[in-house]
Design a protein around this motif. Structure first.
Motif, PDB file in Angstrom:
ATOM      1  N   GLY A 122     -57.713  23.536  -6.943  1.00  0.00           N
ATOM      2  CA  GLY A 122     -57.405  22.117  -6.879  1.00  0.00           C
ATOM      3  C   GLY A 122     -58.638  21.322  -6.500  1.00  0.00           C
ATOM      4  N   ALA A 123     -58.557  20.038  -6.663  1.00  0.00           N
ATOM      5  CA  ALA A 123     -59.691  19.193  -6.324  1.00  0.00           C
ATOM      6  C   ALA A 123     -59.749  18.930  -4.823  1.00  0.00           C
ATOM      7  N   MET A 124     -58.618  19.058  -4.127  1.00  0.00           N
ATOM      8  CA  MET A 124     -58.590  18.783  -2.696  1.00  0.00           C
ATOM      9  C   MET A 124     -58.722  20.101  -1.921  1.00  0.00           C
ATOM     10  N   PRO A 125     -59.663  20.197  -0.980  1.00  0.00           N
ATOM     11  CA  PRO A 125     -59.835  21.458  -0.241  1.00  0.00           C
ATOM     12  C   PRO A 125     -58.642  21.754   0.674  1.00  0.00           C
ATOM     13  N   GLN A 126     -58.465  23.038   0.971  1.00  0.00           N
ATOM     14  CA  GLN A 126     -57.326  23.478   1.781  1.00  0.00           C
ATOM     15  C   GLN A 126     -57.398  22.926   3.202  1.00  0.00           C
ATOM     16  N   TRP A 127     -58.586  22.855   3.789  1.00  0.00           N
ATOM     17  CA  TRP A 127     -58.698  22.358   5.166  1.00  0.00           C
ATOM     18  C   TRP A 127     -58.258  20.895   5.256  1.00  0.00           C
ATOM     19  N   TYR A 128     -58.516  20.109   4.199  1.00  0.00           N
ATOM     20  CA  TYR A 128     -58.112  18.711   4.198  1.00  0.00           C
ATOM     21  C   TYR A 128     -56.596  18.609   4.061  1.00  0.00           C
ATOM     22  N   LYS A 129     -56.016  19.484   3.240  1.00  0.00           N
ATOM     23  CA  LYS A 129     -54.565  19.491   3.098  1.00  0.00           C
ATOM     24  C   LYS A 129     -53.902  19.855   4.418  1.00  0.00           C
ATOM     25  N   ALA A 130     -54.458  20.836   5.113  1.00  0.00           N
ATOM     26  CA  ALA A 130     -53.874  21.261   6.386  1.00  0.00           C
ATOM     27  C   ALA A 130     -53.984  20.151   7.426  1.00  0.00           C
ATOM     28  N   ARG A 131     -55.118  19.434   7.438  1.00  0.00           N
ATOM     29  CA  ARG A 131     -55.326  18.380   8.414  1.00  0.00           C
ATOM     30  C   ARG A 131     -54.400  17.189   8.161  1.00  0.00           C
ATOM     31  N   THR A 132     -54.187  16.834   6.912  1.00  0.00           N
ATOM     32  CA  THR A 132     -53.382  15.655   6.605  1.00  0.00           C
ATOM     33  C   THR A 132     -51.901  15.966   6.463  1.00  0.00           C
ATOM     34  N   GLY A 133     -51.532  17.214   6.472  1.00  0.00           N
ATOM     35  CA  GLY A 133     -50.127  17.575   6.406  1.00  0.00           C
ATOM     36  C   GLY A 133     -49.576  17.633   5.002  1.00  0.00           C
ATOM     37  N   VAL A 134     -50.408  17.897   4.024  1.00  0.00           N
ATOM     38  CA  VAL A 134     -49.935  18.016   2.665  1.00  0.00           C
ATOM     39  C   VAL A 134     -49.284  19.382   2.500  1.00  0.00           C
ATOM     40  N   ARG A 135     -48.108  19.415   1.929  1.00  0.00           N
ATOM     41  CA  ARG A 135     -47.389  20.666   1.742  1.00  0.00           C
ATOM     42  C   ARG A 135     -48.074  21.483   0.659  1.00  0.00           C
ATOM     43  N   THR A 136     -48.425  22.715   0.938  1.00  0.00           N
ATOM     44  CA  THR A 136     -49.145  23.552  -0.010  1.00  0.00           C
ATOM     45  C   THR A 136     -48.260  24.588  -0.663  1.00  0.00           C
ATOM     46  N   LYS A 137     -47.126  24.887  -0.072  1.00  0.00           N
ATOM     47  CA  LYS A 137     -46.236  25.889  -0.650  1.00  0.00           C
ATOM     48  C   LYS A 137     -44.879  25.253  -0.890  1.00  0.00           C
ATOM     49  N   ALA A 138     -44.286  25.573  -2.014  1.00  0.00           N
ATOM     50  CA  ALA A 138     -42.975  25.029  -2.358  1.00  0.00           C
ATOM     51  C   ALA A 138     -41.891  25.905  -1.760  1.00  0.00           C
ATOM     52  N   LEU A 139     -40.845  25.262  -1.268  1.00  0.00           N
ATOM     53  CA  LEU A 139     -39.710  25.983  -0.700  1.00  0.00           C
ATOM     54  C   LEU A 139     -38.507  25.842  -1.617  1.00  0.00           C
ATOM     55  N   SER A 140     -37.697  26.888  -1.663  1.00  0.00           N
ATOM     56  CA  SER A 140     -36.458  26.775  -2.418  1.00  0.00           C
ATOM     57  C   SER A 140     -35.482  25.926  -1.620  1.00  0.00           C
ATOM     58  N   GLY A 141     -34.403  25.552  -2.259  1.00  0.00           N
ATOM     59  CA  GLY A 141     -33.422  24.719  -1.575  1.00  0.00           C
ATOM     60  C   GLY A 141     -32.802  25.419  -0.379  1.00  0.00           C
ATOM     61  N   ALA A 142     -32.469  26.698  -0.520  1.00  0.00           N
ATOM     62  CA  ALA A 142     -31.845  27.441   0.581  1.00  0.00           C
ATOM     63  C   ALA A 142     -32.830  27.609   1.725  1.00  0.00           C
ATOM     64  N   ALA A 143     -34.100  27.880   1.417  1.00  0.00           N
ATOM     65  CA  ALA A 143     -35.093  28.059   2.468  1.00  0.00           C
ATOM     66  C   ALA A 143     -35.337  26.743   3.205  1.00  0.00           C
ATOM     67  N   ARG A 144     -35.312  25.631   2.497  1.00  0.00           N
ATOM     68  CA  ARG A 144     -35.514  24.330   3.134  1.00  0.00           C
ATOM     69  C   ARG A 144     -34.357  24.018   4.077  1.00  0.00           C
ATOM     70  N   VAL A 145     -33.125  24.332   3.647  1.00  0.00           N
ATOM     71  CA  VAL A 145     -31.958  24.092   4.509  1.00  0.00           C
ATOM     72  C   VAL A 145     -32.044  24.966   5.751  1.00  0.00           C
ATOM     73  N   ALA A 146     -32.418  26.231   5.596  1.00  0.00           N
ATOM     74  CA  ALA A 146     -32.509  27.135   6.736  1.00  0.00           C
ATOM     75  C   ALA A 146     -33.606  26.699   7.699  1.00  0.00           C
ATOM     76  N   ARG A 147     -34.693  26.182   7.172  1.00  0.00           N
ATOM     77  CA  ARG A 147     -35.822  25.811   8.027  1.00  0.00           C
ATOM     78  C   ARG A 147     -35.523  24.535   8.805  1.00  0.00           C
ATOM     79  N   TYR A 148     -34.920  23.567   8.142  1.00  0.00           N
ATOM     80  CA  TYR A 148     -34.726  22.278   8.789  1.00  0.00           C
ATOM     81  C   TYR A 148     -33.315  22.074   9.338  1.00  0.00           C
TER      82      TYR A 148
END
Length: 154
Positions: A122-148
């Motif tokens: 990607g054009a945006m580095p991983q450290w910048y994504k981690a610092r700004t809170g950009v989601r890097t991994k997609a969650l399934s619907g069931a995993a999102r419900v379980a997490r939140y």
């Protein structure tokens, strides 16, 4: 054409009213008007056809003139090319050698670009994504419900 003034038209109308009668005169006027309209359309179509044929003839003449000009240009190019070939062959008669001239550099060698085509970058580095809170991994619907899911109060 006919030179009909207002007085002559009134005279013709009065005679037609007397001869034909008031019952049949409107129908006759409509029929006469329709035939006059058809005649005018026919004359306009004939005029348009004559104009089209004249334009077509002009286009044919223009096409012939362009074709003759193109043939003349082609012949002049061929004669100049043959003269150039003769001059070139005379100028290069004693210069035939098997090795390449010294002023030509060798062609560059192939170098592999070294890219990993399986890895999407990607054009945006991983450290910048981690610092700004950009989601890097997609969650399934069931995993999102379980997490939140809110924790139960036990």
């Amino acid at each position: 054409m006919l030179d009909l003034g207002l007085s002559k038209m009134a005279l013709i109308g009065a005679v037609a009213l007397i001869v034909i009668g008031p019952e049949k005169l409107p129908r006759l006027a409509r029929t006469l008007g329709a035939m006059l309209g058809k005649a005018q359309r026919y004359v306009a179509d004939v005029k348009a056809e004559v104009n089209r044929s004249m334009d077509l003839e002009e286009l044919r003449k223009m096409k012939e003139s362009v074709e003759t000009a193109a043939r003349d240009v082609e012949q002049s190019v061929q004669t100049s090319a043959s003269e150039f070939e003769k001059d070139w062959s005379q100028a290069t008669t004693g210069l035939e050698t098997s090795e390449s001239p010294p002023w030509e550099p060798p062609p560059p060698k192939y170098k592999h670009p070294g890219k990993n085509w399986r890895l999407k970058r990607g054009a945006m580095p991983q450290w910048y994504k981690a610092r700004t809170g950009v989601r890097t991994k997609a969650l399934s619907g069931a995993a999102r419900v379980a997490r939140y899911r809110p924790q139960s109060l036990n």
